[in-house]
Design a protein around this motif. Structure first.
Motif, short mmCIF file in Angstrom:
data_model
loop_
_atom_site.label_atom_id
_atom_site.label_comp_id
_atom_site.label_asym_id
_atom_site.label_seq_id
_atom_site.Cartn_x
_atom_site.Cartn_y
_atom_site.Cartn_z
N GLY A 56 0.80 -1.22 0.00
CA GLY A 56 0.00 0.00 0.00
C GLY A 56 0.83 1.27 0.00
N ARG A 57 0.14 2.38 0.28
CA ARG A 57 0.74 3.71 0.13
C ARG A 57 1.76 4.02 1.21
N GLU A 58 2.67 4.91 0.79
CA GLU A 58 3.74 5.35 1.68
C GLU A 58 3.17 6.13 2.87
N ARG A 59 3.66 5.82 4.06
CA ARG A 59 3.27 6.58 5.27
C ARG A 59 4.39 6.51 6.29
N SER A 60 4.59 7.59 7.01
CA SER A 60 5.69 7.67 7.96
C SER A 60 5.18 7.58 9.39
N VAL A 61 5.95 6.95 10.24
CA VAL A 61 5.64 6.90 11.67
C VAL A 61 5.95 8.28 12.24
N ASP A 62 5.15 8.76 13.21
CA ASP A 62 5.41 10.11 13.71
C ASP A 62 6.76 10.19 14.42
N ALA A 63 7.43 11.32 14.21
CA ALA A 63 8.81 11.48 14.64
C ALA A 63 8.94 11.39 16.16
N GLU A 64 7.98 11.96 16.87
CA GLU A 64 8.06 11.95 18.33
C GLU A 64 8.11 10.53 18.85
N SER A 65 7.25 9.68 18.30
CA SER A 65 7.24 8.30 18.78
C SER A 65 8.53 7.57 18.39
N LEU A 66 9.10 7.90 17.23
CA LEU A 66 10.36 7.25 16.83
C LEU A 66 11.50 7.65 17.76
N ILE A 67 11.57 8.93 18.10
CA ILE A 67 12.66 9.37 18.98
C ILE A 67 12.49 8.74 20.37
N ALA A 68 11.24 8.66 20.82
CA ALA A 68 11.00 8.01 22.12
C ALA A 68 11.42 6.54 22.06
N GLN A 69 11.09 5.88 20.95
CA GLN A 69 11.49 4.46 20.82
C GLN A 69 13.01 4.32 20.77
N ALA A 70 13.67 5.25 20.10
CA ALA A 70 15.13 5.17 20.00
C ALA A 70 15.76 5.33 21.39
N HIS A 71 15.19 6.24 22.22
CA HIS A 71 15.67 6.39 23.60
C HIS A 71 15.49 5.08 24.37
N THR A 72 14.33 4.48 24.22
CA THR A 72 14.07 3.22 24.91
C THR A 72 15.07 2.15 24.47
N LEU A 73 15.34 2.09 23.18
CA LEU A 73 16.29 1.08 22.68
C LEU A 73 17.67 1.31 23.29
#
Ligand code: 5AD
Ligand code: SF4
Length: 431
Positions: free
Chosen positions: A167-184
């Motif tokens: 399906g169509r291109e869609r991006s994960v919201d940046a705030e949640s990605l940065i939070a996930q990167a901190h958790t990682l």
């Protein structure tokens, strides 16, 4: 508790999706098992990119069928790209398959699996908004974590099934990605690999891919950042600058070219010429001296003649790829190219493939030989297959390196001096 067994086929994106499904199902009371004999749900997370990928899964479903007859109530099904592609034909071929769920339906898995009235179910609706941003994947322990930052594809290269099945291109919201990167980082992961079908097309409001790279590079604990796969057309100057600026963003990029012939690239509707691709490579080499490049190549695309093929050979030589993933063109129903007659015989495709595989093997060996005597910081992963006392890890350029040590731990970065090299592996000594 019910147990799920998952087998993953295809690309890294599918591995990440399997982790997402496992994480989601765990929230709904499912455990994970590594043995299909112990499973209540057996799931094959599938790939549709080439025909042989689908044939393998069909064969495997036949094998796994025996677990259904041994134990009543076992549910056997498929998820992923192939689910979408074969939704109308799979149940005719294999009527005892219990479920088929497409890449945007994983959220509904617990509900669908729990509604056990015995009838097969299919959910392959694509959902432009689904990013699974809130689902915490169940990752295997290790030093490297894959993080899906965008899903789907809008490019519609004429050979490719991905835009139809994902399906169509869609991006994960940046705030949640940065939070996930901190958790990682807090969980001890040292390396993050951003994933997306056209990963550098990422955008969330003002945050483009370059900005996401910068923000992630600022996180303490994350030592290395990679991404796959970028599309040449989205390799903007901003992205190139970000890769050059930040030591944590690794000097290694997988940049699929597909063909070295303008005529073939135009028929593939890739959106760039060979010269434009060269231009990107030049900019990358200036911004990131010594960068390692890898690529994807398709041989035997409809209309590819000997001159076109030679142009691919020439480009591979010119760029000097560290690694290449090389494929015979495989016609995929539903794509634009599937309407075109195949002009290259199976034998000839095989010959072309073999030719570039051999050349690439020699090229990789040559590049690796040239590294003997140099030292690189290796992020240690685990014990090497060579046995006790041997560890392996990757250099910043993503070159697999093995060395002897009984003291280093996974997650450490150690300097290793290269003493021996083959096309696949560097062997070194802790410097
Ligand atoms: N046939 C052969 N290879 C393909 N790829 C994508 N679609 C096809 C196809 N129909 C290859 C491309 C892509 C990689 C993931 O798979 O090289 O970059
Ligand atoms: Fe397929 Fe082209 Fe999209 Fe890559 S960019 S997923 S090859 S359609």
């Amino acid at each position: 508790m019910r147990n799920i067994y998952i087998e993953t086929y295809g690309c890294q994106m599918n591995t990440a999706d399997s982790e997402t499904m496992l994480g989601h199902l765990r929230q709904h009371g499912y455990g994970r098992t590594d043995s299909p004999a112990d499973a209540d749900v057996i799931l094959l997370n599938t790939c549709a990119i080439r025909e042989n990928a689908e044939e393998r899964v069909i064969g495997r479903l036949g094998d796994l069928m025996r677990y259904k007859s041994r134990r009543p109530g076992v549910q056997l099904g498929i998820s992923g790209c192939m689910a979408q592609h074969v939704r109308d034909t799979l149940l005719d071929r294999l009527p005892w398959v219990d479920f088929i769920v497409g890449p945007d339906s994983y959220r509904r898995l617990p509900e669908l699996l729990g509604n056990g009235n015995g009838d097969p179910f299919i959910d392959v609706r694509l959902d432009r908004a689904e990013t699974y941003a809130d689902i915490v994947p169940q990752r295997d322990a290790g030093v490297r974590a894959w993080l899906t930052i965008m899903r789907g594809c809008d490019k519609f290269c004429t050979f490719c099934i991905v835009p139809y099945v994902r399906g169509r291109e869609r991006s994960v919201d940046a705030e949640s990605l940065i939070a996930q990167a901190h958790t990682l980082a807090d969980e001890g992961f040292k390396e993050i690999v951003f994933l997306g079908q056209t990963v550098n097309a990422y955008r969330d409001g003002d945050v483009d891919f370059a900005e996401l790279l910068r923000r992630t590079a600022a996180i303490d604990g994350i030592e290395r950042i990679r991404f796959t796969s970028p599309h040449p057309s989205d390799m903007t100057d901003r992205v190139i600058a970000a890769v050059g600026e930040h030591a944590k963003i690794c000097p290694q990029i997988h940049l699929p070219v597909q063909s070295g012939s303008d005529r073939v690239l135009a028929n593939m509707e890739r959106g760039y010429t060979v010269d434009e691709y060269r231009g990107i490579v030049e900019k990358l080499r200036i911004a990131v001296p010594g960068i390692a490049l890898s690529t994807d190549i398709i041989v035997g695309f409809p209309g590819e003649d000997e001159t076109d093929f030679q142009a691919t050979i020439d480009l591979m030589n010119e760029v000097g790829y560290d690694q290449a993933y090389m494929f015979k063109y495989s016609q995929r129903s539903g794509t634009k190219a599937a309407k075109w007659e195949e002009t290259v015989s199976e034998d000839e495709k095989g010959r072309r493939l073999q030719t570039i595989i051999e050349q690439q093997h020699e090229r990789a060996a040559r590049i690796h030989q040239g590294l003997i005597g140099s030292s690189f910081p290796v992020l240690v992963e685990e014990q090497a297959r060579r046995g006790a006392g041997w560890m392996f890890g990757k250099t910043p350029h993503f070159r697999t390196t093995i060395f002897q040590s009984t003291s280093v731990q996974p997650g450490e970065i150690v300097d290793v001096r290269i003493v021996e090299a083959s096309a696949h592996t560097l062997t070194g000594a802790v410097a």
